[in-house]
Scaffold this motif. Structure first.
Motif, PDB file in Angstrom:
ATOM      1  N   THR A   7     -13.693   5.820   3.274  1.00 40.27           N
ATOM      2  CA  THR A   7     -13.037   4.555   2.960  1.00 40.27           C
ATOM      3  C   THR A   7     -13.509   3.479   3.926  1.00 40.27           C
ATOM      4  OG1 THR A   7     -10.878   3.477   2.702  1.00 40.27           O
ATOM      5  CG2 THR A   7     -11.092   5.092   4.476  1.00 40.27           C
ATOM      6  N   ASN A   8     -13.412   2.221   3.506  1.00 35.26           N
ATOM      7  CA  ASN A   8     -13.690   1.149   4.465  1.00 35.26           C
ATOM      8  C   ASN A   8     -12.409   0.483   4.955  1.00 35.26           C
ATOM      9  OD1 ASN A   8     -12.963  -0.303   2.226  1.00 35.26           O
ATOM     10  ND2 ASN A   8     -14.853  -1.476   2.063  1.00 35.26           N
ATOM     11  N   GLU A   9     -11.258   1.088   4.631  1.00 36.72           N
ATOM     12  CA  GLU A   9     -10.004   0.590   5.178  1.00 36.72           C
ATOM     13  C   GLU A   9      -9.039   1.747   5.386  1.00 36.72           C
ATOM     14  OE1 GLU A   9      -7.365  -1.472   2.156  1.00 36.72           O
ATOM     15  OE2 GLU A   9      -9.318  -1.859   1.253  1.00 36.72           O
ATOM     16  N   VAL A  10      -8.565   1.853   6.618  1.00 37.52           N
ATOM     17  CA  VAL A  10      -7.617   2.918   6.953  1.00 37.52           C
ATOM     18  C   VAL A  10      -6.701   2.420   8.062  1.00 37.52           C
ATOM     19  CG1 VAL A  10      -9.349   3.939   8.518  1.00 37.52           C
ATOM     20  CG2 VAL A  10      -7.385   5.293   7.788  1.00 37.52           C
ATOM     21  N   TRP A  11      -5.409   2.662   7.901  1.00 42.20           N
ATOM     22  CA  TRP A  11      -4.451   2.312   8.946  1.00 42.20           C
ATOM     23  C   TRP A  11      -4.604   3.279  10.115  1.00 42.20           C
ATOM     24  CZ3 TRP A  11      -0.508   4.826  11.461  1.00 42.20           C
ATOM     25  CH2 TRP A  11       0.349   4.010  12.215  1.00 42.20           C
ATOM     26  N   PRO A  12      -4.503   2.835  11.369  1.00 47.86           N
ATOM     27  CA  PRO A  12      -4.085   1.520  11.844  1.00 47.86           C
ATOM     28  C   PRO A  12      -5.228   0.544  12.096  1.00 47.86           C
ATOM     29  CG  PRO A  12      -4.168   3.022  13.691  1.00 47.86           C
ATOM     30  CD  PRO A  12      -4.565   3.826  12.482  1.00 47.86           C
ATOM     31  N   LEU A  13      -6.464   0.925  11.749  1.00 40.66           N
ATOM     32  CA  LEU A  13      -7.585   0.014  11.979  1.00 40.66           C
ATOM     33  C   LEU A  13      -7.532  -1.165  11.032  1.00 40.66           C
ATOM     34  CD1 LEU A  13     -10.427   2.671  12.455  1.00 40.66           C
ATOM     35  CD2 LEU A  13      -8.722   1.840  14.085  1.00 40.66           C
ATOM     36  N   VAL A  14      -6.981  -0.957   9.845  1.00 37.68           N
ATOM     37  CA  VAL A  14      -6.703  -2.026   8.889  1.00 37.68           C
ATOM     38  C   VAL A  14      -5.212  -1.966   8.617  1.00 37.68           C
ATOM     39  CG1 VAL A  14      -7.112  -2.877   6.559  1.00 37.68           C
ATOM     40  CG2 VAL A  14      -9.019  -1.930   7.879  1.00 37.68           C
ATOM     41  N   GLU A  15      -4.494  -3.044   8.873  1.00 36.20           N
ATOM     42  CA  GLU A  15      -3.034  -3.009   8.834  1.00 36.20           C
ATOM     43  C   GLU A  15      -2.480  -3.056   7.423  1.00 36.20           C
ATOM     44  OE1 GLU A  15       0.409  -2.263   9.948  1.00 36.20           O
ATOM     45  OE2 GLU A  15      -0.863  -2.738  11.663  1.00 36.20           O
ATOM     46  N   GLY A  16      -3.018  -3.902   6.563  1.00 40.23           N
ATOM     47  CA  GLY A  16      -2.435  -4.096   5.240  1.00 40.23           C
ATOM     48  C   GLY A  16      -3.130  -3.295   4.158  1.00 40.23           C
ATOM     49  N   GLY A  17      -2.513  -3.244   2.986  1.00 37.79           N
ATOM     50  CA  GLY A  17      -3.129  -2.623   1.824  1.00 37.79           C
ATOM     51  C   GLY A  17      -2.713  -1.185   1.607  1.00 37.79           C
ATOM     52  N   ALA A  24      -4.286   7.091   5.703  1.00 38.62           N
ATOM     53  CA  ALA A  24      -3.611   7.580   6.915  1.00 38.62           C
ATOM     54  C   ALA A  24      -2.619   8.679   6.582  1.00 38.62           C
ATOM     55  CB  ALA A  24      -2.913   6.413   7.621  1.00 38.62           C
ATOM     56  N   ASP A  25      -1.828   8.469   5.536  1.00 34.21           N
ATOM     57  CA  ASP A  25      -0.848   9.483   5.144  1.00 34.21           C
ATOM     58  C   ASP A  25      -1.517  10.753   4.643  1.00 34.21           C
ATOM     59  OD1 ASP A  25       1.407   8.105   5.849  1.00 34.21           O
ATOM     60  OD2 ASP A  25       1.862   7.363   3.852  1.00 34.21           O
ATOM     61  N   ALA A  26      -2.562  10.598   3.836  1.00 34.51           N
ATOM     62  CA  ALA A  26      -3.262  11.766   3.303  1.00 34.51           C
ATOM     63  C   ALA A  26      -3.870  12.593   4.422  1.00 34.51           C
ATOM     64  CB  ALA A  26      -4.333  11.328   2.311  1.00 34.51           C
ATOM     65  N   ALA A  27      -4.495  11.920   5.385  1.00 33.83           N
ATOM     66  CA  ALA A  27      -5.110  12.636   6.510  1.00 33.83           C
ATOM     67  C   ALA A  27      -4.057  13.425   7.279  1.00 33.83           C
ATOM     68  CB  ALA A  27      -5.821  11.649   7.423  1.00 33.83           C
ATOM     69  N   ARG A  28      -2.928  12.776   7.539  1.00 31.68           N
ATOM     70  CA  ARG A  28      -1.865  13.430   8.311  1.00 31.68           C
ATOM     71  C   ARG A  28      -1.281  14.620   7.539  1.00 31.68           C
ATOM     72  NH1 ARG A  28       1.688  11.597  12.578  1.00 31.68           N
ATOM     73  NH2 ARG A  28       0.411   9.722  12.657  1.00 31.68           N
ATOM     74  N   VAL A 255      16.205 -17.426   0.119  1.00 35.39           N
ATOM     75  CA  VAL A 255      14.831 -16.929  -0.009  1.00 35.39           C
ATOM     76  C   VAL A 255      14.136 -17.047   1.338  1.00 35.39           C
ATOM     77  CG1 VAL A 255      12.621 -17.179  -1.160  1.00 35.39           C
ATOM     78  CG2 VAL A 255      14.739 -17.595  -2.438  1.00 35.39           C
ATOM     79  N   ARG A 256      13.559 -15.955   1.808  1.00 37.55           N
ATOM     80  CA  ARG A 256      12.912 -15.947   3.122  1.00 37.55           C
ATOM     81  C   ARG A 256      11.514 -15.365   2.998  1.00 37.55           C
ATOM     82  NH1 ARG A 256      13.402 -12.422   8.072  1.00 37.55           N
ATOM     83  NH2 ARG A 256      14.482 -10.939   6.725  1.00 37.55           N
ATOM     84  N   PHE A 257      10.520 -16.037   3.596  1.00 37.04           N
ATOM     85  CA  PHE A 257       9.140 -15.570   3.619  1.00 37.04           C
ATOM     86  C   PHE A 257       8.854 -14.989   4.998  1.00 37.04           C
ATOM     87  CE2 PHE A 257       9.358 -18.664   0.283  1.00 37.04           C
ATOM     88  CZ  PHE A 257       8.491 -18.210  -0.699  1.00 37.04           C
ATOM     89  N   VAL A 258       8.523 -13.713   5.041  1.00 36.06           N
ATOM     90  CA  VAL A 258       8.367 -13.024   6.316  1.00 36.06           C
ATOM     91  C   VAL A 258       6.921 -13.040   6.792  1.00 36.06           C
ATOM     92  CG1 VAL A 258       8.642 -10.816   7.504  1.00 36.06           C
ATOM     93  CG2 VAL A 258      10.338 -11.542   5.819  1.00 36.06           C
ATOM     94  N   GLY A 259       5.959 -12.996   5.883  1.00 32.40           N
ATOM     95  CA  GLY A 259       4.567 -12.856   6.275  1.00 32.40           C
ATOM     96  C   GLY A 259       4.198 -11.398   6.441  1.00 32.40           C
ATOM     97  N   GLN A 260       3.004 -11.141   6.968  1.00 37.13           N
ATOM     98  CA  GLN A 260       2.554  -9.761   7.111  1.00 37.13           C
ATOM     99  C   GLN A 260       3.411  -9.013   8.126  1.00 37.13           C
ATOM    100  OE1 GLN A 260      -1.675  -9.023   7.161  1.00 37.13           O
ATOM    101  NE2 GLN A 260      -1.453  -7.349   8.605  1.00 37.13           N
ATOM    102  N   VAL A 261       3.790  -7.796   7.745  1.00 39.32           N
ATOM    103  CA  VAL A 261       4.638  -6.956   8.589  1.00 39.32           C
ATOM    104  C   VAL A 261       3.842  -5.725   9.007  1.00 39.32           C
ATOM    105  CG1 VAL A 261       6.734  -5.538   8.651  1.00 39.32           C
ATOM    106  CG2 VAL A 261       6.753  -7.737   7.459  1.00 39.32           C
ATOM    107  N   PRO A 262       3.802  -5.402  10.294  1.00 36.38           N
ATOM    108  CA  PRO A 262       3.113  -4.178  10.718  1.00 36.38           C
ATOM    109  C   PRO A 262       3.649  -2.954   9.983  1.00 36.38           C
ATOM    110  CG  PRO A 262       3.647  -5.529  12.614  1.00 36.38           C
ATOM    111  CD  PRO A 262       4.331  -6.162  11.436  1.00 36.38           C
ATOM    112  N   HIS A 263       2.764  -2.027   9.697  1.00 36.51           N
ATOM    113  CA  HIS A 263       3.112  -0.857   8.893  1.00 36.51           C
ATOM    114  C   HIS A 263       4.325  -0.114   9.444  1.00 36.51           C
ATOM    115  CE1 HIS A 263       2.887   2.536   6.364  1.00 36.51           C
ATOM    116  NE2 HIS A 263       2.067   3.284   7.077  1.00 36.51           N
TER     117      HIS A 263
END
Length: 348
Positions: A7-17, A24-28, A255-263
């Motif tokens: 993959t080219n995206e994996v948590w925690p190296l890539v936070e979102g998505g 990350a979950d599959a590996a664990r 209505v509240r906009f939080v923005g990106q939230v750490p995993h």
């Protein structure tokens, strides 16, 4: 069994998505079940990995999980057609190097972007023996573009679609989260490799507290991008401005906009609400749905693909026809008027 997750995206190296969190979950989970796991990801993330490892971050220090690196393509990519084409070849080179040193039983790619294409061809020509090449359905780039009503006729677009279609047609196995998601792919794609229904439960859960207030109105959470296929319009607002700024300008009490939230903070945020809304027009995997259910929160979701698969269990939530804004509005009004029913689902 030795499983390589490419993959080219994996948590925690890539936070979102969802893909990053899934890998990350599959590996664990696989490592916890006694399998060897190698995460093959982009070399551009190597420095970040080193910093997190030095800090003892739990996401990069999992027993049974090793990390290896795929050379990120750069410079003149001739004779390849695009960066995605070059990335697919780089992934194969990394898989080949890993397989030359030790047995690899399964190599798993996401479908988005068609990174599996070169490895699939190597497998078909006998260059990779004794290894199953699997492609997991998350939602292809082609599907996201179509759902966002964007053009698919440029050379770059046709290249990505060709890589994805080749991977889906000639992999050893397609890994689908459920029958509804698989049916949508069969409707879209003429050729699909043999499919296995293989849902992957979540493994990475953060400890912490968080409950909605005992009194007061319904607390409803949306997690995702401001994007048409996600059911919340396009990335840009009227006049070409920011959609978030446009929505914030409309006001709206409560209505509240939080923005990106750490995993690791997302579970507590989910638990602080009564329900989670997933109005996407389509999701192959529907990771947010699964995260909400893992925190014992019902979901109001579109009756499409992986969302429908995840909501098939009794008590998981409520559904409405995908893309039907009026039906969504009615469903929201019903949930707001039946707070006791929502609390009962949480209690059950």
């Amino acid at each position: 069994m030795h499983v390589a997750l490419v993959t080219n995206e994996v948590w925690p190296l890539v936070e979102g998505g969802g893909i990053a969190r899934y890998v990350a979950d599959a590996a664990r989970m696989l490592a916890g079940a006694g399998h060897r796991v190698t995460v093959l990801t982009s070399s551009r993330l190597r420095a970040e990995h080193g910093q997190l490892a030095a800090a003892g971050h739990e996401g990069v220090a999992v027993d049974g999980v090793e990390w290896a690196w795929v050379r990120e393509p750069d410079g003149d990519l001739t004779p390849l057609w695009s960066h995605q084409h070059a990335w697919s070849l780089a992934c194969w080179e990394a898989v080949r190097e890993l397989a030359s040193r030790e047995r690899v039983d399964v190599v798993e790619f996401e479908d988005y972007g068609g990174a599996a294409a070169a490895t699939v061809d190597a497998r078909r020509t006998g260059a990779l023996t004794g290894t199953v090449v699997a492609v997991r359905l998350h939602t292809t780039w082609e599907l996201t573009q179509a759902l966002d009503e964007r053009p698919l006729d440029s050379v770059a677009a046709r290249t990505v679609m060709a890589l994805e279609r080749h991977s889906l047609a000639f992999a050893d196995a397609i890994l689908a989260p459920g029958e509804r998601a698989l049916a949508a792919y069969r409707e879209r794609y003429e050729e699909l490799a043999p499919a296995v229904i293989a849902p992957m439960p979540l493994a990475l859960r953060a400890e912490g507290e968080g409950e909605p207030p005992a009194d007061g109105p319904l607390r409803l959470l949306y997690v995702g991008r401001l994007q048409r296929l996600k059911g919340v319009d396009t990335e840009t607002g009227p006049g070409g401005g920011s959609m978030r700024e446009h929505l914030e300008g409309l006001g709206g009490e409560g209505v509240r906009f939080v923005g990106q939230v750490p995993h690791l903070e997302l579970p507590a945020l989910i638990r602080a609400h009564h329900a989670v809304a997933v109005p996407s027009h389509f999701e192959a995997y529907g990771y947010v749905v699964r995260e909400a259910l893992a925190e014992n929160r019902p979901v109001l979701g579109a009756d499409a693909g992986g969302i429908a698969d995840a909501l098939a269990d009794d008590g998981a939530g409520w559904s409405f026809p995908a893309g039907d804004e009026a039906a969504l509005a009615r469903a929201l009004a019903e949930r707001a008027g039946d707070l006791a029913g929502g609390r009962a689902r949480i209690a059950d």
